[in-house]
Each structure stands twice: as C-alpha cells, then as structure tokens.
Design an enzyme around this catalytic site. Structure first.
Site, PDB file in Angstrom:
ATOM      1  N   ALA A  71       0.846  -1.194   0.000  1.00  0.00           N
ATOM      2  CA  ALA A  71       0.000   0.000   0.000  1.00  0.00           C
ATOM      3  C   ALA A  71       0.873   1.233   0.000  1.00  0.00           C
ATOM      4  O   ALA A  71       2.038   1.198   0.410  1.00  0.00           O
ATOM      5  CB  ALA A  71      -0.914  -0.002   1.230  1.00  0.00           C
ATOM      6  N   ASP A  72       0.294   2.322  -0.467  1.00  0.00           N
ATOM      7  CA  ASP A  72       0.965   3.613  -0.386  1.00  0.00           C
ATOM      8  C   ASP A  72      -0.075   4.673  -0.074  1.00  0.00           C
ATOM      9  O   ASP A  72      -1.142   4.702  -0.682  1.00  0.00           O
ATOM     10  CB  ASP A  72       1.690   3.955  -1.687  1.00  0.00           C
ATOM     11  CG  ASP A  72       2.589   5.166  -1.502  1.00  0.00           C
ATOM     12  OD1 ASP A  72       3.682   4.993  -0.935  1.00  0.00           O
ATOM     13  OD2 ASP A  72       2.184   6.278  -1.879  1.00  0.00           O
TER      14      ASP A  72
END
Length: 196
Positions: A71-72
């Site tokens: 994830a970012d």
C-alpha cells in the site's frame, strides 16, 4: 485462515499490521525498499498507484508463490503530494498548511498474485479544524507526526483535529479495509468472521 494462505505484507507500518489483524489476516512483514521520489509532473493518483505496485512487485521477487499486499498513502493538498515530513520543522509547516481546510488522503493498494498485480484506490476527503500554534507544537513534540504522511495519524490525538471526513477512516490510517478485502478475495483469500 490456513498457514498456506498467510500473505506477505510489503510494509513496515504498524497501522497497516494492526488493521490486517483486525480483519483476521495472517501475514509476514517484509517492508519494500524502493525509491519513493515522485516523477516530474506525476499526478498524485498515478504516484500512489505506482508506489503500491512497485512495493508489491519488489517483495514478490522474494516470494513469487505467495500473495503480496502493498500500500501507499499520500496526503494531497491542491494536487500536491505530501508524504512524510523530513523533520519536525517540516511537520509544523505541513500541519499549519492543513489547518482550517480540506485535503485528500489517497491510499493505493496492490496485490501481487500469480505473476500479476491488481490495484485498488481509495480517496477520502478530510477537513481539519483550525489548529492553534500550541496544538501543533504539542502534537509535534509527542513524536506522533514523525513518520506519517501529512504529519498526522488520524488514529491518535490528531483525530481530534478532524472536523469532517468523507470516505474511509481505515483508508486514512493507510489500509482501506473494504478495498483490501476485495483484492484479497480476487487472490483467493476469503475473510471469515472469527469464532467467538
């Protein structure tokens, strides 16, 4: 969930680990080491998705037969990408810039499975109350702003700064649970209610 279904979480974020535990996912933590510099003129929506995909692919090279979740998260202010503060002075500037106005929190998710990457994007609108210089200084002194996109973590004291939120609370924390369940489901990992 069987041991065979244990995923690899390509993140060292304690918030993401906490959220995965909350929904009963077993995982091994292997943070991705990549260059997180935005490309010139790269749109925020493209940046967060590129980062999530690169993290997933990087860690999947070590675990080609496992499901890898990455994830970012970025705070977006007037189209500008705000990542983690460089230092506490930078955090102060960030929080002053968020005070009394709305911003977006974008979290992209990537799941690597079977040689391919699937992506999901969550965008949440967050409105901050007007913050006093004392509130900002006290919050920064707590250390809670140090490693967080936009210099705040909604799950802590900074939750009191949020006047209004439209979207996903868990997305602002860094792992939108609805999109996580969708992607893991596509990879064959179905979340089941815990037996009380």
């Amino acid at each position: 969930m069987s041991r065979n279904n244990m995923i690899v979480l390509a993140s060292g974020s304690p918030r993401r680990a906490e959220l995965l535990l909350q929904i009963g996912v077993e995982f091994q933590i292997v943070p991705a080491d990549i260059d997180e510099t935005p490309k010139p003129n790269e749109l925020a929506v493209d940046y967060v998705q590129r980062m999530a995909a690169e993290k997933a692919v990087t860690v999947a090279r070590l675990f080609p037969d496992r499901v890898v979740l990455a994830a970012d998260t970025s705070v977006i202010v007037d189209g500008e990408i705000w990542g983690k503060p460089l230092d506490r002075q930078h955090a102060k500037v960030m929080l002053a810039g968020l005070s009394g106005r709305s911003h977006q929190v974008m979290t992209a998710l990537a799941v690597f499975c079977g040689g391919g990457v699937a992506l999901e994007l969550n965008v949440t609108e967050v409105e901050f109350a007007v913050l006093t210089p004392e509130q900002i200084d006290t919050y920064i002194a707590s250390g809670d702003a140090d490693d967080k996109a936009g210099a705040y973590g909604i799950q802590g004291v900074a939750g009191c700064f949020v006047k209004h939120l439209s979207g996903s609370y868990s997305g602002v924390m860094g792992l939108p649970l609805y999109e996580t369940a969708v992607l893991l489901g596509k990879a064959g990992i179905i979340l089941e209610p815990a037996n009380e």
